[in-house]
Design an enzyme around this catalytic site. Structure first.
Site, PDB file in Angstrom:
ATOM      1  N   GLU A 101       0.818  -1.215   0.000  1.00  0.00           N
ATOM      2  CA  GLU A 101       0.000   0.000   0.000  1.00  0.00           C
ATOM      3  C   GLU A 101       0.853   1.267   0.000  1.00  0.00           C
ATOM      4  O   GLU A 101       1.720   1.434   0.857  1.00  0.00           O
ATOM      5  CB  GLU A 101      -0.921   0.020   1.223  1.00  0.00           C
ATOM      6  CG  GLU A 101      -1.870   1.207   1.238  1.00  0.00           C
ATOM      7  CD  GLU A 101      -2.888   1.131   2.367  1.00  0.00           C
ATOM      8  OE1 GLU A 101      -3.452   2.172   2.717  1.00  0.00           O
ATOM      9  OE2 GLU A 101      -3.109   0.021   2.891  1.00  0.00           O
ATOM     10  N   LYS A 285      -7.358  -0.654  11.729  1.00  0.00           N
ATOM     11  CA  LYS A 285      -6.725  -1.112  10.495  1.00  0.00           C
ATOM     12  C   LYS A 285      -5.542  -0.213  10.162  1.00  0.00           C
ATOM     13  O   LYS A 285      -4.491  -0.688   9.701  1.00  0.00           O
ATOM     14  CB  LYS A 285      -7.735  -1.114   9.354  1.00  0.00           C
ATOM     15  CG  LYS A 285      -7.227  -1.736   8.048  1.00  0.00           C
ATOM     16  CD  LYS A 285      -6.620  -0.722   7.108  1.00  0.00           C
ATOM     17  CE  LYS A 285      -6.189  -1.375   5.801  1.00  0.00           C
ATOM     18  NZ  LYS A 285      -5.504  -0.419   4.890  1.00  0.00           N
ATOM     19  N   ASP A 301       4.312 -14.188  12.171  1.00  0.00           N
ATOM     20  CA  ASP A 301       2.946 -14.568  11.819  1.00  0.00           C
ATOM     21  C   ASP A 301       2.027 -13.362  11.960  1.00  0.00           C
ATOM     22  O   ASP A 301       1.513 -13.076  13.043  1.00  0.00           O
ATOM     23  CB  ASP A 301       2.486 -15.715  12.733  1.00  0.00           C
ATOM     24  CG  ASP A 301       1.144 -16.289  12.331  1.00  0.00           C
ATOM     25  OD1 ASP A 301       0.433 -15.667  11.517  1.00  0.00           O
ATOM     26  OD2 ASP A 301       0.787 -17.368  12.855  1.00  0.00           O
ATOM     27  N   HIS A 399      -2.506  10.471   0.376  1.00  0.00           N
ATOM     28  CA  HIS A 399      -2.515   9.082  -0.044  1.00  0.00           C
ATOM     29  C   HIS A 399      -2.573   8.980  -1.563  1.00  0.00           C
ATOM     30  O   HIS A 399      -1.829   8.209  -2.170  1.00  0.00           O
ATOM     31  CB  HIS A 399      -3.705   8.354   0.581  1.00  0.00           C
ATOM     32  CG  HIS A 399      -3.814   6.915   0.152  1.00  0.00           C
ATOM     33  ND1 HIS A 399      -2.993   5.924   0.638  1.00  0.00           N
ATOM     34  CD2 HIS A 399      -4.627   6.313  -0.741  1.00  0.00           C
ATOM     35  CE1 HIS A 399      -3.302   4.767   0.086  1.00  0.00           C
ATOM     36  NE2 HIS A 399      -4.299   4.980  -0.759  1.00  0.00           N
TER      37      HIS A 399
END
Length: 446
Positions: A101, A285, A301, A399
């Site tokens: 991203e 998130k 992990d 962004h």
């Protein structure tokens, strides 16, 4: 009685002992080629040429990949970037981040640069204790069975520790036993015995699973019930890492917004995530945008970390923000993040993946707890970046400007065309594939 400023400075002084010599302030890194950036990282760290080569494509040989999982047909690559400017507990870190991203690495680096002015991040953690759960069914007296298990605590711990002499020699091992009773479930009364295991520098899944399977017959004998599941819990609520940052309003100000206004906006944005689970999901998130890339880059992990993070966020019975942002008595913005962080330096892909080993060499961490503390600091920085953008110009402007490169590539740009098209898209604040195609045609026609 210490004031908040004195407590902050004392924390920084205490943590700065033994600081290493890496300087994470690598200026103008964005203006270099990938190889030039890698050279700068090599100069700043202990990364050697062979390790550096693992980031240049083909870092995971097919033969090695074939031994890691089943039915291997190839490998899948992600971009690896370096987050700069991080100071955690008085030490500088260059942080490898594997992520697809745009804006993530840039945002974390910029927030770390702002935090650096005030001494960076202060982090701490609990011991590396993981839980193994042993489910017991068909117990007629569950509370009596609980009492019997606890009365045999020492025998159970001894049996668990007999299976891992190496861990015991390193100072780890099973430390305690808990028992949880569920009087009413869809399959009747149930017990869950928990082994609490200090796994040292491992993530610990294999260790605690083996211990659970080892003591299962003993648990059955003690309770008179039948053991079913024997498995770790990814809600590592005894293996917590915390990060804190404190910024002066002057550090936050921009040409368009005052520092006090930005600090207040960050607090208000966090308040929304605290009270509303719909906002909290996106808020958290954003935190994981910083954490997951570090976890992936180091071969850990990330799914376990995600599971633990979101379970921790809902531990009160209502899903809420993982971070808290406040204004202290002297007007400084204070951000904190506490969450489970079960990371390892030994075992699994951290030892088998060459690029993961190289990433750990760049970080220069000496324990799993140190890795966890740096990772949580990156998550806090990422959250600060998102809230700062939301409280000022909005999330899309910055962004989309960074996303413009991807759009240029989708439109067919190649070589130096990518930067030229991306720059034009960003300047027009019109980041669309069709517009990128128009610009590309114009450039090629000219």
């Amino acid at each position: 009685m210490f004031g908040q400023q004195e407590v902050w400075e004392a924390s920084l002084d205490k943590k700065a002992d033994g600081a290493h010599s890496i300087n994470s302030r690598l200026e103008n890194l964005r203006n270099l080629t990938p190889r030039e950036r890698l050279n700068r990282v090599m100069e700043a760290t202990a990364l050697g040429e062979a390790e550096a080569a693992t980031f240049q494509g083909g870092g995971l040989p097919l033969a090695l990949a074939n031994g890691m999982i089943e039915n291997v047909i190839g490998t899948f690559e992600l971009p690896v970037g370096i987050a700069t400017n991080f100071t955690v507990n008085g030490k500088d870190y260059l942080v490898p981040m594997a992520v697809e991203e745009p804006s993530v690495v840039a945002a974390a680096s910029y927030m770390a640069r702002l935090a650096r002015v005030g001494g960076g991040f202060v982090a701490s953690s609990t011991g590396p204790v993981m839980r193994a759960q042993i489910q017991v069914l068909n117990v007629t007296d569950p509370h009596g069975a609980r009492a019997r298990i606890l009365s045999e605590r020492e025998a159970i711990i001894a049996a668990a520790n007999a299976r891992d002499k190496v861990l015991i020699s390193l100072g780890g091992g099973c430390r305690d036993v808990e028992v949880h009773v569920f009087d009413d479930t869809p399959v009747g009364p149930m017990l869950a015995a928990h082994l609490l295991v200090d796994v040292r520098d491992a993530m610990g899944a294999n260790t605690v699973n083996t211990m659970a399977e080892t003591v299962a017959p003993l648990i059955e004998k003690i309770t008179g019930g039948q053991v079913r599941l024997r498995i770790l819990s990814n809600l590592a609520d005894l293996r917590l890492s915390r990060a804190m940052v404190r910024l002066s309003p002057d550090t936050l100000k921009t040409s368009q917004y005052g520092g006090e206004r930005i600090a207040r906006g960050i607090v208000e944005a966090c308040a929304f995530a605290i009270v509303d689970p719909y906002r909290a999901a996106t808020h958290n998130k954003g935190i994981m945008n910083g954490i997951d890339p570090v976890v992936v880059a180091t071969g850990n992990d990330w799914r376990a970390i995600e599971a633990g993070a979101h379970a921790w966020a809902a531990r009160s019975g209502r899903y809420t923000s993982l971070t808290r942002w406040e204004i202290d008595s002297s007007g400084h913005l204070v951000g904190t993040l506490e969450m489970p962080m079960a990371l390892g330096l030994v075992g699994g892909a951290t030892k088998t993946h060459p690029s993961a080993q190289a990433a750990l060499r760049i970080l220069g961490v000496s324990s799993a707890q140190e890795l966890a503390e740096v990772t949580v600091a990156v998550g806090l920085a990422q959250n600060m970046a998102a809230l700062r953008a939301l409280a000022t110009e909005g999330i899309q402007r910055g962004h989309m400007a960074l996303h413009a490169r991807n759009i240029a590539i989708v439109a067919g740009a190649a070589g130096d065309e990518i930067e030229r098209v991306a720059a034009a898209l960003a300047a027009d604040h019109d980041v669309r594939v069709d517009r990128a195609k128009e610009l590309l045609e114009q450039m090629r026609a000219g």
